[in-house]
Design a protein around this motif. Structure first.
Motif, short mmCIF file in Angstrom:
data_model
loop_
_atom_site.label_atom_id
_atom_site.label_comp_id
_atom_site.label_asym_id
_atom_site.label_seq_id
_atom_site.Cartn_x
_atom_site.Cartn_y
_atom_site.Cartn_z
N LYS A 171 31.31 24.08 45.11
CA LYS A 171 30.81 23.92 46.68
C LYS A 171 31.77 24.62 47.55
N GLN A 172 33.08 24.12 47.28
CA GLN A 172 34.16 24.78 48.26
C GLN A 172 34.41 26.41 47.90
N ILE A 173 34.37 26.83 46.88
CA ILE A 173 34.41 28.26 46.67
C ILE A 173 33.16 29.01 47.31
N ILE A 174 31.90 28.21 47.43
CA ILE A 174 30.83 29.02 47.98
C ILE A 174 30.96 28.89 49.37
N ALA A 175 31.44 27.86 50.10
CA ALA A 175 31.90 27.84 51.46
C ALA A 175 32.87 28.83 51.89
N ALA A 176 34.05 29.01 51.16
CA ALA A 176 35.05 30.01 51.47
C ALA A 176 34.41 31.45 51.17
N THR A 177 33.62 31.53 50.30
CA THR A 177 33.09 32.94 49.94
C THR A 177 32.09 33.19 51.14
N GLN A 178 31.29 32.43 51.38
CA GLN A 178 30.46 32.91 52.56
C GLN A 178 31.23 32.89 53.78
N LEU A 216 20.14 41.02 35.70
CA LEU A 216 21.05 40.85 34.85
C LEU A 216 20.41 40.04 33.47
N SER A 217 21.31 40.29 32.45
CA SER A 217 20.72 39.16 31.42
C SER A 217 21.33 37.88 31.79
N HIS A 218 20.78 36.84 31.18
CA HIS A 218 21.28 35.68 31.17
C HIS A 218 22.80 35.68 30.90
N GLN A 219 22.91 36.18 29.47
CA GLN A 219 24.33 36.35 28.90
C GLN A 219 25.25 36.94 29.61
N ALA A 220 24.93 38.03 30.45
CA ALA A 220 26.00 38.76 31.29
C ALA A 220 26.34 37.75 32.30
N LEU A 221 25.25 37.31 33.09
CA LEU A 221 25.58 36.27 34.21
C LEU A 221 26.51 35.20 33.81
N SER A 222 26.17 34.67 32.51
CA SER A 222 27.08 33.55 32.15
C SER A 222 28.30 33.80 31.91
N ILE A 223 28.63 34.94 31.24
CA ILE A 223 30.04 35.51 31.12
C ILE A 223 30.80 35.63 32.15
N ALA A 224 30.03 36.33 33.24
CA ALA A 224 30.79 36.72 34.57
C ALA A 224 31.28 35.55 35.09
N ILE A 225 30.44 34.26 35.24
CA ILE A 225 30.98 33.08 35.70
C ILE A 225 31.78 32.07 35.05
N LYS A 226 31.65 32.27 33.64
CA LYS A 226 32.65 31.85 32.87
C LYS A 226 34.07 32.35 33.06
N ASN A 227 34.11 33.57 33.08
CA ASN A 227 35.26 34.37 33.49
C ASN A 227 35.90 34.06 34.84
N MET A 241 39.45 38.24 40.16
CA MET A 241 38.27 37.93 40.83
C MET A 241 37.66 39.15 41.33
N ARG A 242 36.32 39.20 41.14
CA ARG A 242 35.62 40.26 41.81
C ARG A 242 34.58 39.76 42.66
N PHE A 243 34.27 40.85 43.70
CA PHE A 243 33.26 40.21 44.73
C PHE A 243 31.81 39.89 44.24
N GLU A 244 31.46 40.76 43.08
CA GLU A 244 30.21 40.41 42.67
C GLU A 244 30.27 39.16 41.90
N GLN A 245 31.23 38.64 41.19
CA GLN A 245 31.36 37.23 40.51
C GLN A 245 31.03 36.06 41.68
N LEU A 246 31.52 36.54 42.88
CA LEU A 246 31.33 35.69 44.07
C LEU A 246 29.80 35.53 44.39
N GLU A 247 29.30 36.73 44.40
CA GLU A 247 27.99 36.86 44.81
C GLU A 247 26.92 36.25 43.77
N TYR A 248 27.35 36.41 42.54
CA TYR A 248 26.51 35.83 41.48
C TYR A 248 26.64 34.23 41.68
#
Length: 99
Positions: free
Chosen positions: A62-69, A27-38, A1-8
């Motif tokens: 939602k839980q990941i977002i709350a913990a990330t924030q 970012l391209s739609h594809q790059a963002l989709s791949i980052a989130i899928k990963n 997991m990378r910080f930018e994935q959480l920011e995305y």
């Protein structure tokens, strides 16, 4: 997991769609989709519900977002503390896999 994935993930949540978030993040739609899928594969959970009408968070998302924030808030506090004492060095943050 990378910080930018959480920011995305946060940006997708704010925008309500991967396409809008991709534009905002330059970012391209594809790059963002791949980052989130990963990220989903790494965590072993589905974070987003994707549809033609947009994207919404699963309960796990939602839980990941709350913990990330919360994490980013605390990280900002640490950074501010270093600045307040005129820290002149470099602050590097690293992590390890917990699995």
């Amino acid at each position: 997991m990378r910080f930018e994935q959480l920011e995305y993930l946060i940006e997708i949540s704010k925008q309500g769609s991967i396409s809008s978030a991709a534009k905002k993040l330059h970012l391209s739609h594809q790059a963002l989709s791949i980052a989130i899928k990963n990220l989903e594969e790494e965590l072993g959970v589905l974070l987003l519900i994707r549809s033609v009408k947009g994207t919404s968070l699963t309960d796990e998302g939602k839980q990941i977002i709350a913990a990330t924030q919360e994490f980013f808030y605390k990280l900002d506090k640490v950074t501010q503390n270093f600045k307040s004492v005129n820290f002149q060095g470099t602050l590097n943050i690293a992590g390890t896999n917990l699995a």
